[in-house]
Design an enzyme around this catalytic site. Sequence first.
Site, PDB file in Angstrom:
ATOM      1  N   GLN A 222      18.832  25.959  46.897  1.00 28.98           N
ATOM      2  CA  GLN A 222      18.212  26.050  48.231  1.00 28.98           C
ATOM      3  C   GLN A 222      18.373  24.682  48.892  1.00 28.98           C
ATOM      4  O   GLN A 222      17.403  23.959  49.102  1.00 28.98           O
ATOM      5  CB  GLN A 222      16.751  26.434  48.103  1.00 28.98           C
ATOM      6  CG  GLN A 222      16.534  27.844  47.563  1.00 28.98           C
ATOM      7  CD  GLN A 222      15.069  28.248  47.601  1.00 28.98           C
ATOM      8  OE1 GLN A 222      14.407  28.105  48.629  1.00 28.98           O
ATOM      9  NE2 GLN A 222      14.558  28.727  46.478  1.00 28.98           N
TER      10      GLN A 222
ATOM     11  N   HIS B 186      24.685  21.286  42.117  1.00 28.87           N
ATOM     12  CA  HIS B 186      25.097  22.365  43.028  1.00 28.87           C
ATOM     13  C   HIS B 186      25.892  21.849  44.222  1.00 28.87           C
ATOM     14  O   HIS B 186      26.927  22.405  44.562  1.00 28.87           O
ATOM     15  CB  HIS B 186      23.907  23.222  43.495  1.00 28.87           C
ATOM     16  CG  HIS B 186      24.339  24.363  44.377  1.00 28.87           C
ATOM     17  ND1 HIS B 186      25.170  25.353  43.918  1.00 28.87           N
ATOM     18  CD2 HIS B 186      24.119  24.643  45.692  1.00 28.87           C
ATOM     19  CE1 HIS B 186      25.425  26.204  44.913  1.00 28.87           C
ATOM     20  NE2 HIS B 186      24.809  25.795  45.985  1.00 28.87           N
TER      21      HIS B 186
ATOM     22  N   ARG C  89      27.586  36.797  50.421  1.00 33.17           N
ATOM     23  CA  ARG C  89      26.185  36.973  50.007  1.00 33.17           C
ATOM     24  C   ARG C  89      25.440  37.679  51.122  1.00 33.17           C
ATOM     25  O   ARG C  89      25.817  37.613  52.285  1.00 33.17           O
ATOM     26  CB  ARG C  89      25.538  35.620  49.733  1.00 33.17           C
ATOM     27  CG  ARG C  89      25.878  35.054  48.369  1.00 33.17           C
ATOM     28  CD  ARG C  89      24.705  34.309  47.769  1.00 33.17           C
ATOM     29  NE  ARG C  89      25.019  33.821  46.430  1.00 33.17           N
ATOM     30  CZ  ARG C  89      24.775  34.497  45.326  1.00 33.17           C
ATOM     31  NH1 ARG C  89      24.214  35.693  45.367  1.00 33.17           N
ATOM     32  NH2 ARG C  89      25.070  33.985  44.152  1.00 33.17           N
TER      33      ARG C  89
ATOM     34  N   GLY D 282      26.156  37.972  38.544  1.00 28.95           N
ATOM     35  CA  GLY D 282      26.854  38.776  39.553  1.00 28.95           C
ATOM     36  C   GLY D 282      28.142  38.119  40.050  1.00 28.95           C
ATOM     37  O   GLY D 282      29.181  38.775  40.154  1.00 28.95           O
ATOM     38  N   THR D 283      28.067  36.827  40.339  1.00 28.15           N
ATOM     39  CA  THR D 283      29.254  36.143  40.876  1.00 28.15           C
ATOM     40  C   THR D 283      30.409  36.202  39.882  1.00 28.15           C
ATOM     41  O   THR D 283      31.540  36.560  40.239  1.00 28.15           O
ATOM     42  CB  THR D 283      28.899  34.664  41.200  1.00 28.15           C
ATOM     43  OG1 THR D 283      27.860  34.668  42.172  1.00 28.15           O
ATOM     44  CG2 THR D 283      30.095  33.894  41.706  1.00 28.15           C
TER      45      THR D 283
ATOM     46  N   LYS E 260      33.561  34.876  48.522  1.00 28.04           N
ATOM     47  CA  LYS E 260      32.395  35.653  48.096  1.00 28.04           C
ATOM     48  C   LYS E 260      31.479  35.879  49.290  1.00 28.04           C
ATOM     49  O   LYS E 260      31.289  34.989  50.109  1.00 28.04           O
ATOM     50  CB  LYS E 260      31.641  34.880  47.017  1.00 28.04           C
ATOM     51  CG  LYS E 260      30.375  35.541  46.533  1.00 28.04           C
ATOM     52  CD  LYS E 260      29.772  34.812  45.334  1.00 28.04           C
ATOM     53  CE  LYS E 260      28.999  33.584  45.725  1.00 28.04           C
ATOM     54  NZ  LYS E 260      28.321  32.958  44.576  1.00 28.04           N
TER      55      LYS E 260
HETATM   56  C1  R5P Z   1      26.417  29.781  44.367  1.00 28.36           C
HETATM   57  O1  R5P Z   1      26.610  29.112  45.365  1.00 28.36           O
HETATM   58  C2  R5P Z   1      26.471  29.228  42.994  1.00 28.36           C
HETATM   59  O2  R5P Z   1      27.465  28.250  42.892  1.00 28.36           O
HETATM   60  C3  R5P Z   1      26.688  30.304  41.946  1.00 28.36           C
HETATM   61  O3  R5P Z   1      27.925  30.933  42.200  1.00 28.36           O
HETATM   62  C4  R5P Z   1      25.615  31.342  41.976  1.00 28.36           C
HETATM   63  O4  R5P Z   1      24.369  30.749  42.119  1.00 28.36           O
HETATM   64  C5  R5P Z   1      25.625  32.186  40.738  1.00 28.36           C
HETATM   65  O5  R5P Z   1      24.598  33.123  40.825  1.00 28.36           O
HETATM   66  P1  R5P Z   1      24.728  34.568  40.217  1.00 28.36           P
HETATM   67  O6  R5P Z   1      25.086  34.397  38.747  1.00 28.36           O
HETATM   68  O7  R5P Z   1      23.364  35.176  40.390  1.00 28.36           O
HETATM   69  O8  R5P Z   1      25.771  35.299  40.978  1.00 28.36           O
END
Ligand code: R5P
Length: 304
Positions: free
Chosen positions: A97, A130, A194, A227-228, A192
């Site tokens: 965040q 991040h 979101r 998920g990603t 990707k």
């Molecule tokens: C997103 O910007 C992050 O770098 C990760 O790709 C993400 O937080 C991974 O989250 P999840 O495993 O829930 O898809």
Amino acid sequence: MKDFLLFSGSSNRPLAEAVAKKLGITLGNVELTRFADGEIRPWIQDDVRDNVVLVLQSLSYPMDEHIMEMVLMGDAIRRSAPKRLVAVIPYMGYARQDKQHRAGEPVSARVIAKFLEVSKYKEVIAVDLHNDAIVGFFQIPVTHLSALDVLAGEVKKLGVQNGVVISPDVGGVKRARNFAYLLDLPMVVMEKKRFLDRHDTSEAFQIIGDVSGKTAIIIDDVISTGGTIAHSAKSLKEAGVTKVIACATHAVLAGNAKETLSAVAIDQIFLTDTIAANPEKMMEKIHTVSMAPLLADAISRLVG
Ligand code: R5P
């Protein structure tokens, strides 16, 4: 090396012990109890006066409790006049965040930085935040470590032929580019999407580059719901990759991550121990590499 004390919060004691072992010290004595109503009550039992004091705590689930513990430990220590108080944060919860995605939202990562500063931490050692810009949320010095070298070392041992490094989203391009450089491989980016109205939901759409017949090595900072990585792996397989290897620094593994990651054709997953492993979330294809040597090295340089 000068005298210093390393305390551990309750979130990642195995990593703190591994770091202490590398440094040839034992962890400081802190009693972490709670009052009957649930309030956290840390008690620092060593004399910290005039010492460099470090507190290692991953701000992982349940992050609000771990943040509070970290903040209270900081306050307890600074009241005993340490020479320097350092926060060692292998995983910083709320780091994702890092911006207001829409009006009315907080910039939570900045709030966490402020929490640490008001509890008188004077320096921070953190791992893969991040977004590099988070370093700027702190007014105190931050040593920002990366797990990329450690993860690349594991991938190199596999002797991958015809590999390609994948960034699962546009935001991760810099990370993937650095990883590709370490592995001496080309890089491909995925786009990707979101959904702001659906938490923790993403879909991988487009692959920008050629992956057919190659081994895809996905690199991300966090695996949370999985998920990603799962969507990326599915799209990559459809585009003709022969094998998928996933690498990430922080093993959040929230909710049904284990089921999500089991359901797709990912051959191996490399993660680090910045978050303490939950045995229930582990799978045979997950390999954990330790950040203890890197953290110990950063601490030795810091304490001189
Ligand atoms: C997103 O910007 C992050 O770098 C990760 O790709 C993400 O937080 C991974 O989250 P999840 O495993 O829930 O898809």
